[in-house]
Motif scaffolding. Structure first.
Motif, PDB file in Angstrom:
ATOM      1  N   HIS A   5       0.836  -1.191   0.000  1.00 22.81           N
ATOM      2  CA  HIS A   5       0.000   0.000   0.000  1.00 22.81           C
ATOM      3  C   HIS A   5       0.878   1.251   0.000  1.00 22.81           C
ATOM      4  O   HIS A   5       2.075   1.186   0.266  1.00 22.81           O
ATOM      5  CB  HIS A   5      -0.927   0.008   1.219  1.00 22.81           C
ATOM      6  CG  HIS A   5      -0.187  -0.181   2.512  1.00 22.81           C
ATOM      7  ND1 HIS A   5      -0.019  -1.409   3.106  1.00 22.81           N
ATOM      8  CD2 HIS A   5       0.472   0.705   3.302  1.00 22.81           C
ATOM      9  CE1 HIS A   5       0.690  -1.261   4.212  1.00 22.81           C
ATOM     10  NE2 HIS A   5       1.003   0.008   4.357  1.00 22.81           N
ATOM     11  N   VAL A   6       0.256   2.370  -0.293  1.00 27.00           N
ATOM     12  CA  VAL A   6       0.895   3.679  -0.174  1.00 27.00           C
ATOM     13  C   VAL A   6       0.267   4.386   1.022  1.00 27.00           C
ATOM     14  O   VAL A   6      -0.961   4.368   1.186  1.00 27.00           O
ATOM     15  CB  VAL A   6       0.708   4.512  -1.459  1.00 27.00           C
ATOM     16  CG1 VAL A   6       1.268   5.909  -1.274  1.00 27.00           C
ATOM     17  CG2 VAL A   6       1.377   3.820  -2.642  1.00 27.00           C
ATOM     18  N   VAL A   7       1.087   4.989   1.852  1.00 25.27           N
ATOM     19  CA  VAL A   7       0.590   5.665   3.050  1.00 25.27           C
ATOM     20  C   VAL A   7       0.764   7.162   2.905  1.00 25.27           C
ATOM     21  O   VAL A   7       1.844   7.653   2.561  1.00 25.27           O
ATOM     22  CB  VAL A   7       1.345   5.171   4.309  1.00 25.27           C
ATOM     23  CG1 VAL A   7       0.900   5.960   5.536  1.00 25.27           C
ATOM     24  CG2 VAL A   7       1.099   3.689   4.527  1.00 25.27           C
ATOM     25  N   GLU A   8      -0.316   7.889   3.157  1.00 24.26           N
ATOM     26  CA  GLU A   8      -0.284   9.348   3.155  1.00 24.26           C
ATOM     27  C   GLU A   8      -0.507   9.820   4.591  1.00 24.26           C
ATOM     28  O   GLU A   8      -1.555   9.564   5.182  1.00 24.26           O
ATOM     29  CB  GLU A   8      -1.370   9.904   2.235  1.00 24.26           C
ATOM     30  CG  GLU A   8      -1.199   9.483   0.776  1.00 24.26           C
ATOM     31  CD  GLU A   8      -2.371   9.900  -0.095  1.00 24.26           C
ATOM     32  OE1 GLU A   8      -3.316  10.528   0.443  1.00 24.26           O
ATOM     33  OE2 GLU A   8      -2.361   9.580  -1.299  1.00 24.26           O
ATOM     34  N   LEU A   9       0.499  10.487   5.151  1.00 20.45           N
ATOM     35  CA  LEU A   9       0.437  10.935   6.539  1.00 20.45           C
ATOM     36  C   LEU A   9      -0.021  12.384   6.623  1.00 20.45           C
ATOM     37  O   LEU A   9       0.574  13.263   5.994  1.00 20.45           O
ATOM     38  CB  LEU A   9       1.802  10.799   7.201  1.00 20.45           C
ATOM     39  CG  LEU A   9       2.372   9.390   7.332  1.00 20.45           C
ATOM     40  CD1 LEU A   9       3.764   9.452   7.958  1.00 20.45           C
ATOM     41  CD2 LEU A   9       1.455   8.506   8.164  1.00 20.45           C
ATOM     42  N   GLY A  10      -1.066  12.627   7.387  1.00 21.38           N
ATOM     43  CA  GLY A  10      -1.486  13.977   7.727  1.00 21.38           C
ATOM     44  C   GLY A  10      -1.123  14.256   9.171  1.00 21.38           C
ATOM     45  O   GLY A  10      -0.559  13.408   9.865  1.00 21.38           O
ATOM     46  N   THR A  11      -1.425  15.426   9.645  1.00 19.01           N
ATOM     47  CA  THR A  11      -1.091  15.747  11.036  1.00 19.01           C
ATOM     48  C   THR A  11      -1.896  14.901  12.021  1.00 19.01           C
ATOM     49  O   THR A  11      -1.400  14.558  13.096  1.00 19.01           O
ATOM     50  CB  THR A  11      -1.361  17.236  11.315  1.00 19.01           C
ATOM     51  OG1 THR A  11      -2.730  17.542  10.979  1.00 19.01           O
ATOM     52  CG2 THR A  11      -0.421  18.110  10.501  1.00 19.01           C
ATOM     53  N   ALA A  12      -3.133  14.562  11.650  1.00 18.40           N
ATOM     54  CA  ALA A  12      -3.986  13.789  12.552  1.00 18.40           C
ATOM     55  C   ALA A  12      -4.579  12.556  11.892  1.00 18.40           C
ATOM     56  O   ALA A  12      -5.314  11.805  12.542  1.00 18.40           O
ATOM     57  CB  ALA A  12      -5.117  14.669  13.083  1.00 18.40           C
ATOM     58  N   THR A  13      -4.277  12.343  10.622  1.00 21.33           N
ATOM     59  CA  THR A  13      -4.878  11.218   9.896  1.00 21.33           C
ATOM     60  C   THR A  13      -3.816  10.442   9.115  1.00 21.33           C
ATOM     61  O   THR A  13      -2.730  10.946   8.833  1.00 21.33           O
ATOM     62  CB  THR A  13      -5.956  11.698   8.908  1.00 21.33           C
ATOM     63  OG1 THR A  13      -5.328  12.515   7.900  1.00 21.33           O
ATOM     64  CG2 THR A  13      -7.048  12.484   9.623  1.00 21.33           C
ATOM     65  N   VAL A  14      -4.174   9.215   8.778  1.00 20.00           N
ATOM     66  CA  VAL A  14      -3.377   8.363   7.897  1.00 20.00           C
ATOM     67  C   VAL A  14      -4.317   7.794   6.852  1.00 20.00           C
ATOM     68  O   VAL A  14      -5.384   7.269   7.189  1.00 20.00           O
ATOM     69  CB  VAL A  14      -2.700   7.212   8.667  1.00 20.00           C
ATOM     70  CG1 VAL A  14      -2.000   6.256   7.699  1.00 20.00           C
ATOM     71  CG2 VAL A  14      -1.733   7.742   9.698  1.00 20.00           C
ATOM     72  N   THR A  15      -3.933   7.886   5.581  1.00 13.90           N
ATOM     73  CA  THR A  15      -4.716   7.281   4.502  1.00 13.90           C
ATOM     74  C   THR A  15      -3.872   6.209   3.827  1.00 13.90           C
ATOM     75  O   THR A  15      -2.738   6.458   3.419  1.00 13.90           O
ATOM     76  CB  THR A  15      -5.151   8.325   3.463  1.00 13.90           C
ATOM     77  OG1 THR A  15      -6.018   9.278   4.099  1.00 13.90           O
ATOM     78  CG2 THR A  15      -5.900   7.664   2.311  1.00 13.90           C
ATOM     79  N   LYS A  16      -4.429   5.011   3.766  1.00 16.78           N
ATOM     80  CA  LYS A  16      -3.772   3.901   3.076  1.00 16.78           C
ATOM     81  C   LYS A  16      -4.455   3.689   1.732  1.00 16.78           C
ATOM     82  O   LYS A  16      -5.674   3.512   1.673  1.00 16.78           O
ATOM     83  CB  LYS A  16      -3.839   2.626   3.908  1.00 16.78           C
ATOM     84  CG  LYS A  16      -2.993   2.652   5.147  1.00 16.78           C
ATOM     85  CD  LYS A  16      -3.138   1.385   5.967  1.00 16.78           C
ATOM     86  CE  LYS A  16      -2.599   0.170   5.280  1.00 16.78           C
ATOM     87  NZ  LYS A  16      -2.581  -1.017   6.171  1.00 16.78           N
ATOM     88  N   ARG A  17      -3.670   3.709   0.661  1.00 12.38           N
ATOM     89  CA  ARG A  17      -4.169   3.411  -0.679  1.00 12.38           C
ATOM     90  C   ARG A  17      -3.514   2.097  -1.110  1.00 12.38           C
ATOM     91  O   ARG A  17      -2.296   1.985  -1.145  1.00 12.38           O
ATOM     92  CB  ARG A  17      -3.845   4.542  -1.640  1.00 12.38           C
ATOM     93  CG  ARG A  17      -4.419   5.884  -1.176  1.00 12.38           C
ATOM     94  CD  ARG A  17      -4.335   6.963  -2.244  1.00 12.38           C
ATOM     95  NE  ARG A  17      -4.716   8.255  -1.693  1.00 12.38           N
ATOM     96  CZ  ARG A  17      -5.983   8.656  -1.560  1.00 12.38           C
ATOM     97  NH1 ARG A  17      -6.973   7.858  -1.950  1.00 12.38           N
ATOM     98  NH2 ARG A  17      -6.252   9.851  -1.035  1.00 12.38           N
ATOM     99  N   TYR A  18      -4.333   1.120  -1.427  1.00  9.58           N
ATOM    100  CA  TYR A  18      -3.867  -0.250  -1.588  1.00  9.58           C
ATOM    101  C   TYR A  18      -3.391  -0.509  -3.014  1.00  9.58           C
ATOM    102  O   TYR A  18      -4.031  -0.120  -3.989  1.00  9.58           O
ATOM    103  CB  TYR A  18      -4.990  -1.216  -1.201  1.00  9.58           C
ATOM    104  CG  TYR A  18      -5.407  -1.033   0.238  1.00  9.58           C
ATOM    105  CD1 TYR A  18      -4.850  -1.794   1.253  1.00  9.58           C
ATOM    106  CD2 TYR A  18      -6.322  -0.043   0.589  1.00  9.58           C
ATOM    107  CE1 TYR A  18      -5.202  -1.593   2.581  1.00  9.58           C
ATOM    108  CE2 TYR A  18      -6.683   0.172   1.909  1.00  9.58           C
ATOM    109  CZ  TYR A  18      -6.110  -0.606   2.900  1.00  9.58           C
ATOM    110  OH  TYR A  18      -6.458  -0.390   4.201  1.00  9.58           O
ATOM    111  N   ARG A  19      -2.258  -1.196  -3.118  1.00 15.69           N
ATOM    112  CA  ARG A  19      -1.725  -1.561  -4.433  1.00 15.69           C
ATOM    113  C   ARG A  19      -2.486  -2.747  -5.018  1.00 15.69           C
ATOM    114  O   ARG A  19      -2.539  -2.924  -6.234  1.00 15.69           O
ATOM    115  CB  ARG A  19      -0.239  -1.902  -4.315  1.00 15.69           C
ATOM    116  CG  ARG A  19       0.641  -0.731  -3.879  1.00 15.69           C
ATOM    117  CD  ARG A  19       2.095  -1.166  -3.841  1.00 15.69           C
ATOM    118  NE  ARG A  19       2.975  -0.142  -3.301  1.00 15.69           N
ATOM    119  CZ  ARG A  19       3.501   0.850  -4.011  1.00 15.69           C
ATOM    120  NH1 ARG A  19       3.235   0.953  -5.299  1.00 15.69           N
ATOM    121  NH2 ARG A  19       4.303   1.738  -3.439  1.00 15.69           N
TER     122      ARG A  19
END
Length: 264
Positions: A5-19
């Motif tokens: 997956h690709v992980v996008e880090l925010g200050t209070a959130t994490v978004t995982k986008r799956y390969r």
């Protein structure tokens, strides 16, 4: 190492986008986070948004404080790990567990895959790795293992990944992340997966972890076979490693081979 997956880090959130999502990875993650948020609040990230129709699908969750467990592990960190694992395995009601699909690479599936994999792996030159592979092939061929791993012990929520990097320590508490392979599992297999994971080498002695759990009589019988199964997995993974791009420190294969021979 390729990631799932690709992980996008925010200050209070994490978004995982799956390969890849052919095995329901986003749904598995969202389901586990939702169940844990209801029955074991703050043990795992809070589920915020599930986008299964996007390409790639994604799950957004709260960002937890802390750093992955690493050596040297303190007694407080080991206690926190045990508490987190216990909560994950005991918090979900039986009815919800029964409705879950089996976790990915559940024991019987692992046995079948490892039998085939062990025959494809070239035998290394004489030494601990060669001896361990011979021992693994012999052990995998034992017919009683089909019965052992086809059994359905009392279910728990299986995280699907025993990597200690998925355990975050904030100075006082351990929390769990990464549930894309999660599903219905059993306690002995889940304990073995953490104890035998290659990430635990030089960080956590298996006995130090396993001795913290009160096992039933049937779990005491099942646990050694689960440990052997997962130790074989890591031997085969290390034997399949690209020698030009090793993913583990020098000596890891020999250490794993000697460890497996001890278990066998």
């Amino acid at each position: 190492m390729p990631t799932t997956h690709v992980v996008e880090l925010g200050t209070a959130t994490v978004t995982k986008r799956y390969r890849s999502w052919d095995l329901g990875q986003p749904e598995r993650e969202w389901r586990a986070l939702t169940l844990l948020a209801e029955h074991a609040p703050a043990l795992a990230p809070e589920p915020l948004r599930y986008a299964p129709a996007e390409t790639p699908p994604s799950v957004t969750m709260s960002r937890l404080p802390g750093e992955p467990l690493s050596a040297p592990l303190t007694d407080a960190q080991l206690t926190g790990l045990v508490e987190a694992m216990t909560a994950c395995q005991s918090a979900i009601p039986a009815a919800d567990l029964a409705a879950l699909p089996p976790r990915l690479l559940h024991p019987l599936d692992a046995l079948k895959k490892l039998r085939a994999w062990s025959q494809r792996v070239p035998t290394p030159p004489d030494g601990p790795a060669a001896a361990a592979l011979d021992g693994a092939r012999d052990w995998l061929g034992r017919p009683h293992l089909d019965t052992v791993f086809a059994a359905e012990p009392p279910p728990v929520l299986g995280t699907g990944d025993g990597n200690l990097a998925n355990v975050l320590w904030d100075g006082s508490r351990a929390r769990l992340v990464d549930f894309e392979f999660s599903g219905r599992g059993d306690r002995a297999y889940e304990l073995a997966e953490v104890a035998e994971h290659v990430s635990a080498k030089n960080v956590l002695a298996p006995g130090d972890l396993l001795d913290r759990f009160e096992l039933t009589a049937s779990e005491k019988i099942r646990l050694p076979e689960c440990r052997r199964l997962l130790a074989v997995f890591w031997l085969l993974a290390l034997l399949s490693d690209d020698p030009d791009r090793p993913r583990n420190p020098p000596g890891t294969l020999v250490h794993q081979a000697e460890h497996l021979l001890t278990l066998l």
